[in-house]
Design an enzyme around this catalytic site. Structure first.
Site, PDB file in Angstrom:
ATOM      1  N   CYS A  81      39.965  36.711  40.503  1.00 48.36           N
ATOM      2  CA  CYS A  81      41.903  37.639  40.019  1.00 48.36           C
ATOM      3  C   CYS A  81      41.551  36.609  38.300  1.00 48.36           C
ATOM      4  CB  CYS A  81      43.148  36.285  40.984  1.00 48.36           C
ATOM      5  SG  CYS A  81      42.832  37.125  42.605  1.00 48.36           S
ATOM      6  N   CYS A 213      53.011  36.964  46.500  1.00 45.09           N
ATOM      7  CA  CYS A 213      52.656  38.517  44.933  1.00 45.09           C
ATOM      8  C   CYS A 213      52.223  39.651  45.419  1.00 45.09           C
ATOM      9  CB  CYS A 213      51.765  38.064  43.774  1.00 45.09           C
ATOM     10  SG  CYS A 213      49.652  38.293  44.498  1.00 45.09           S
TER      11      CYS A 213
END
Length: 394
Positions: A81, A213
């Site tokens: 990420c 998210c």
């Protein structure tokens, strides 16, 4: 080391999986926007660093060949990420060292619906040791790995400091209020803390669906150059990267036997410390922050890791409104990963785009008044963390 200017940024609106164009088109569009913002042509780029997580080798070439085929070196980057910021890190190093004068950093992701997972099940997982410790500390093997890790980290904070689940809901509600004014965000609907609490419980008492998210598709890019190159070509040079650090895991990730360490608390703290020391400023000097809120739990942990509040003081930081407009420091004015979305390879460069716009005074209704110093935090498990400081230069 030379000063590094962010001469141009560009990103496209983030969308749900299945609603985006293919990664090559998204990457090309973001690149063209960054080049146009800088006032440069692709032929003037001397190197390119391209980040993505899910894709075959040399996807970076495929995306950039849609813009031009100049023969420049293209390096493909994958750091989970933190991939977008890892590409930015390499691009900044190339300019700061004097190797090149002008570089492109690009990140994109064409994601699939649902929780992220491994695509290579015939070999050791990079999360093997993380999974073993998570199983020992929190169990919950039925949960997707990211939910188990970050939910477990939030639970550790709740258990030690009495942090309430409602505090994480307040963070998510704040993200939605910020994203309302961001045309690039996936979710622009404002939700209340009560609505966050009422969303489906993914881990009873620990995490609701709106605290996580969403999988997202998108792309973002930045053009970096030296001060001298900017002057020579008449480019704007009012936003500069003043300090940057990348860290990876140390022994404490596992030996600390704490889920907060498993999700990179010390990585973030150490990277922030390096940036503060190199830049000659502290967290109290920062006006605006884009941090890695893949879960509301990680936003709260990151307040402490970045030194925005004392360790154990994050709940009060939220309750006092110190994380939003009118408070001590505006965090995630873009809406963050929680509302803007999290296309893994693009996230770090989307954060860069938001902060450059803030320092230019060009963020519209999201503008943080008088923003002159900005901090970016981008985390990838497995692991790597990149912290970057930007400054407005008159």
């Amino acid at each position: 080391m030379r000063h590094v200017v962010v001469a141009g940024v560009g990103m496209i609106p983030f969308v749900k999986p299945g609603a985006s164009e293919p990664y090559d088109r998204m990457g090309a569009q973001a690149t063209q926007l960054a080049l146009a913002d800088a006032g440069l042509g692709y032929a003037q780029m001397q190197q390119a660093y391209v980040g993505y997580v899910y894709g075959d080798s040399t996807c970076g070439q495929r995306a950039l060949y849609e813009v031009g085929m100049s023969g420049l070196p293209i390096v493909n980057v994958n750091n989970n990420c933190s991939t977008g910021s890892s590409a930015l890190f390499l691009a900044r190093q190339a300019v700061a060292s004097g190797m090149v004068d002008c570089v492109l950093a690009l990140g994109f992701e064409q994601m699939q619906p649902g929780a992220i997972g491994s695509h290579f099940t015939d070999r050791p997982s990079p999360f093997g040791h993380f999974d073993e410790l998570a199983e020992d500390l929190v169990g919950q093997p039925q949960l997707p790995l990211a939910l188990r890790y970050f939910g477990g980290a939030g639970l550790a904070h709740m258990q030690q400091y009495g942090t309430r689940l409602e505090t994480f809901a307040q963070i998510r509600a704040k993200a939605s209020r910020h994203a309302e004014h961001n045309p690039m965000a996936l979710f622009r609907k404002v939700v209340s803390a009560d609505e966050v609490m009422a969303s489906p419980m993914l881990w009873p008492g620990v995490l609701t669906r709106l605290m996580a998210c969403p999988p997202t598709c998108g792309a973002a890019a930045a053009v970096l150059c030296s001060d001298e190159f900017a002057r020579r070509h008449g480019l704007r040079a009012d936003v500069r990267i003043v300090a940057q650090a990348m860290t990876t895991d140390t022994d404490v990730t596992f030996s600390g036997r704490d889920m907060r360490e498993v999700v990179g608390f010390s990585m973030a703290r150490d990277a922030a410390r390096q940036v503060y020391e190199a830049g000659g400023f502290g967290p109290d000097d920062v006006d605006v922050v884009e941090l890695h809120d893949c879960f509301a739990q990680n936003e709260l942990l990151s307040y402490e890791a970045l030194g925005l509040c004392p360790v154990g003081g994050a709940e009060q930081f939220v309750v006092d409104g110190d994380n939003t407009y009118g408070g001590r420091v505006v965090t995630n004015p873009s809406g963050g990963l929680l509302s803007k979305g999290h296309p893994l390879g693009a996230t770090g460069l989307a954060q860069c785009t938001e902060l450059v716009q803030q320092l230019r005074g060009a963020a519209g209704p999201r503008q943080v008044d008088g923003a002159r110093l900005a901090l970016q935090h981008n985390l990838g498990l497995g692991g790597a963390c990149v912290v970057t400081a930007y400054q407005r230069v008159d």
